[in-house]
Design a protein around this motif. Structure first.
Motif, short mmCIF file in Angstrom:
data_model
loop_
_atom_site.label_atom_id
_atom_site.label_comp_id
_atom_site.label_asym_id
_atom_site.label_seq_id
_atom_site.Cartn_x
_atom_site.Cartn_y
_atom_site.Cartn_z
N ALA A 181 4.17 -4.57 -3.61
CA ALA A 181 4.29 -4.44 -2.03
C ALA A 181 4.97 -4.03 -1.06
CB ALA A 181 4.33 -6.28 -2.28
N ARG A 182 6.19 -3.76 -2.18
CA ARG A 182 6.96 -3.63 -1.15
C ARG A 182 6.92 -2.26 -1.38
NH1 ARG A 182 10.71 -7.30 -3.85
NH2 ARG A 182 11.03 -6.11 -5.86
N LEU A 183 6.59 -1.27 -1.85
CA LEU A 183 6.91 0.44 -2.46
C LEU A 183 5.34 0.76 -1.75
CD1 LEU A 183 7.32 3.01 -3.91
CD2 LEU A 183 5.46 2.52 -5.95
N VAL A 184 4.29 -0.12 -0.91
CA VAL A 184 3.35 0.11 -0.08
C VAL A 184 4.29 0.61 1.16
CG1 VAL A 184 0.86 -0.55 0.87
CG2 VAL A 184 1.41 -0.67 -2.11
N ARG A 185 5.11 -0.91 1.28
CA ARG A 185 5.90 -0.56 2.64
C ARG A 185 6.41 0.21 2.92
NH1 ARG A 185 3.60 -5.70 1.75
NH2 ARG A 185 2.55 -6.92 3.20
N ILE A 186 6.81 1.31 2.15
CA ILE A 186 7.56 2.06 2.27
C ILE A 186 7.24 3.75 2.43
CG2 ILE A 186 10.04 3.56 1.10
CD1 ILE A 186 10.51 0.88 -0.78
N VAL A 187 6.27 3.46 1.72
CA VAL A 187 5.86 4.84 1.04
C VAL A 187 3.84 4.92 1.72
CG1 VAL A 187 7.25 5.73 -0.84
CG2 VAL A 187 4.44 5.13 -1.56
N GLY A 188 3.52 3.82 2.10
CA GLY A 188 1.88 4.08 1.89
C GLY A 188 1.26 3.55 0.69
N SER A 189 -0.21 3.46 1.06
CA SER A 189 -0.87 2.78 -0.25
C SER A 189 -1.45 4.95 -0.85
CB SER A 189 -2.23 1.93 -0.16
OG SER A 189 -2.84 3.14 1.04
N LEU B 129 14.07 2.65 -14.03
CA LEU B 129 12.91 2.75 -14.23
C LEU B 129 12.17 0.89 -14.66
CD1 LEU B 129 13.79 4.77 -17.90
CD2 LEU B 129 12.57 5.65 -15.60
N GLY B 130 11.03 0.92 -13.85
CA GLY B 130 10.17 0.03 -14.17
C GLY B 130 11.19 -1.09 -13.19
N GLY B 131 11.25 -2.68 -14.08
CA GLY B 131 11.81 -2.90 -12.64
C GLY B 131 13.43 -2.93 -12.00
N SER C 122 21.59 14.31 -7.00
CA SER C 122 20.78 15.26 -7.69
C SER C 122 19.63 15.90 -8.16
CB SER C 122 21.34 16.65 -7.29
OG SER C 122 23.22 16.99 -8.64
N ASP C 123 20.04 14.89 -9.66
CA ASP C 123 19.72 14.44 -11.05
C ASP C 123 18.68 13.39 -11.49
OD1 ASP C 123 22.06 13.43 -11.15
OD2 ASP C 123 22.54 14.21 -13.09
N GLY C 124 18.99 12.72 -9.72
CA GLY C 124 18.71 10.78 -10.36
C GLY C 124 16.79 11.20 -10.73
N VAL C 125 16.40 9.52 -10.86
CA VAL C 125 15.00 9.25 -10.93
C VAL C 125 14.11 8.20 -10.75
CG1 VAL C 125 12.67 10.47 -13.13
CG2 VAL C 125 14.20 11.42 -12.87
N ILE C 126 13.60 7.58 -10.03
CA ILE C 126 12.80 6.31 -10.29
C ILE C 126 11.30 6.60 -10.25
CG2 ILE C 126 12.11 4.97 -8.31
CD1 ILE C 126 14.24 5.80 -6.57
N GLN C 127 11.41 5.85 -11.59
CA GLN C 127 9.93 5.88 -12.25
C GLN C 127 8.81 4.85 -12.52
OE1 GLN C 127 9.80 8.23 -15.83
NE2 GLN C 127 7.68 8.39 -16.02
N PHE C 128 8.17 4.04 -12.27
CA PHE C 128 7.60 2.65 -12.92
C PHE C 128 7.23 2.56 -13.36
CE2 PHE C 128 8.52 3.14 -8.26
CZ PHE C 128 8.56 1.51 -7.42
N VAL C 129 7.62 2.67 -14.09
CA VAL C 129 7.36 2.88 -15.83
C VAL C 129 6.15 1.48 -16.66
CG1 VAL C 129 8.27 4.70 -16.55
CG2 VAL C 129 8.95 2.35 -16.98
N HIS C 130 6.01 1.30 -15.44
CA HIS C 130 4.98 -0.45 -16.03
C HIS C 130 3.22 -0.17 -16.24
CE1 HIS C 130 7.30 -0.90 -12.18
NE2 HIS C 130 7.54 -2.15 -13.20
N LYS C 131 2.54 0.73 -16.01
CA LYS C 131 1.67 1.09 -16.73
C LYS C 131 1.87 1.32 -18.48
CE LYS C 131 -1.07 4.59 -16.71
NZ LYS C 131 -1.48 5.96 -16.26
N ALA D 208 2.03 5.20 -3.27
CA ALA D 208 1.92 4.13 -3.72
C ALA D 208 1.18 3.90 -5.30
CB ALA D 208 2.00 2.53 -3.26
N LEU D 209 0.30 4.27 -4.57
CA LEU D 209 -0.71 4.42 -6.25
C LEU D 209 -0.79 5.42 -6.84
CD1 LEU D 209 -3.64 3.03 -7.25
CD2 LEU D 209 -5.14 4.18 -5.54
N THR D 210 -0.51 6.85 -6.07
CA THR D 210 0.17 7.60 -7.02
C THR D 210 1.42 7.26 -8.30
OG1 THR D 210 -0.83 8.91 -5.09
CG2 THR D 210 0.58 10.41 -7.24
N LEU D 211 1.88 7.30 -7.94
CA LEU D 211 3.23 6.68 -8.53
C LEU D 211 3.48 5.88 -9.50
CD1 LEU D 211 6.12 6.24 -5.94
CD2 LEU D 211 5.82 9.00 -7.13
N LEU D 212 2.00 4.37 -8.66
CA LEU D 212 2.25 3.51 -9.39
C LEU D 212 1.06 3.34 -10.74
CD1 LEU D 212 2.08 0.35 -7.50
CD2 LEU D 212 4.25 0.93 -9.31
N SER D 213 0.21 3.74 -10.34
CA SER D 213 -1.31 4.67 -11.51
C SER D 213 -0.70 5.80 -12.69
CB SER D 213 -2.95 5.24 -11.05
OG SER D 213 -2.62 6.30 -10.01
#
Length: 299
Positions: A189-197, A151-153, A168-177, A200-205
């Motif tokens: 910046a790294r996320l955009v390079r991994i999954v595209g802008s 989560l987050g950081g 199988s039960d893992g979760v990644i979540q950018f909860v900064h908002k 990345a916007l979907t995950l962050l916003s």
């Protein structure tokens, strides 16, 4: 980025990639005052175990009472562990994991509240950006082993590795908002390079939860391990998966990682110069000569 800033970045990366570079002493510099402030918020640890036979190191974020959140002292320990890995000449890979079946929940809120002013916030941002950038640039193949929640950081930490493996039960979540923030450790910046802008916007916003299936779909997750968090099997599964990429001598694996880093981060001409330089360190070396000796001669 300004021309001067870009030039400084290229110079810093070239220095990192040089095989016989002169290393700076970890833990020194102008941030000493802020380091003291971080050290005041103790708790947890960041542990490093090197497996000399396999060439795989295991870096464990260990603060289960706070879901493996980084205290101030743990941030300093992470920097020291990365510094140690930078000088591990026999290493091939590093797995980053959390203790007790969960990955990492970002920053300890006690440290966050104590540094909740623009000056200290930027200092923490700069410190963790530098440490995670060095982690990503290590001449070792790196994999984040995500058990439970990142989560987050903690989600940002996963992006500072070459690969992301998930139970199988893992979760990644950018909860900064939800905290009124944006990523500050370089994760966006790294996320955009991994999954595209767009992704990345979907995950962050949306602060969207990334489960294994969705993670594979968008390219954030490289492999789903056939085990659940906390079963005690995830690390051995991760080591077996990683083994396919680190067969061969350590100098060759490290050289391959160096040319990939330069190709990812430097302009083409600079990357090719670095590639030539790294090529020169393995051409005619023991691994190269041994491989040539095993090949049949052309008639």
């Amino acid at each position: 980025m300004s021309v001067c800033g870009a030039a400084r970045c290229r110079w810093a990366l070239r220095r990192t990639l040089q095989q016989n570079r002169t290393r700076t002493v970890c833990g020194s510099g102008s941030a000493d005052g802020f380091r003291e402030k971080l050290q005041a918020f103790s708790g947890g640890s960041v542990e490093l175990r090197k497996q000399q036979e396999s060439g795989i190191a295991v870096l464990t974020v260990n603060n289960p009472a706070r879901r493996n959140a980084f205290s101030g002292s743990m941030m300093l320990e992470l920097e020291q562990r990365v510094c140690d890995l930078e000088s591990w000449t026999q290493g091939k890979a590093v797995i980053v994991q959390g203790a007790a079946g969960t990955f990492c929940s970002g920053s300890d809120l006690n440290a966050v509240r104590a540094t909740a002013n623009p000056h200290d916030g930027l200092k923490m941002c700069e410190f963790m950006q530098d440490t995670l950038t060095r982690l990503l640039r290590l001449p070792l193949v790196s994999a984040a082993l995500v058990e439970g929640r990142a989560l987050g950081g903690g989600a940002e930490l996963t992006t500072a590795c070459d690969f992301r493996l998930m139970t199988s039960d893992g979760v990644i979540q950018f909860v900064h908002k939800h905290m009124g923030l944006v990523p500050g450790w370089g994760g966006a910046a790294r996320l955009v390079r991994i999954v595209g802008s767009q992704n990345a916007l979907t995950l962050l916003s949306g602060a969207k939860k990334v489960d294994p299936d969705f993670g594979k779909q968008i390219g954030l997750v490289d492999e789903v391990l056939h085990c659940s968090s906390g079963e005690g099997q995830a690390l051995s599964h991760a080591e077996r998966w990683l083994a396919q990429f680190i067969k061969g001598p350590a100098p060759v694996i490290q050289a391959l990682k160096k040319v990939v880093v330069s190709g990812r981060e430097l302009p083409l001409d600079e990357a090719m110069k670095t590639e030539r330089s790294v090529f020169g360190t393995v051409w005619g070396g023991p691994a190269n000569l041994e491989a040539l000796a095993e090949k049949p001669k052309h008639k």
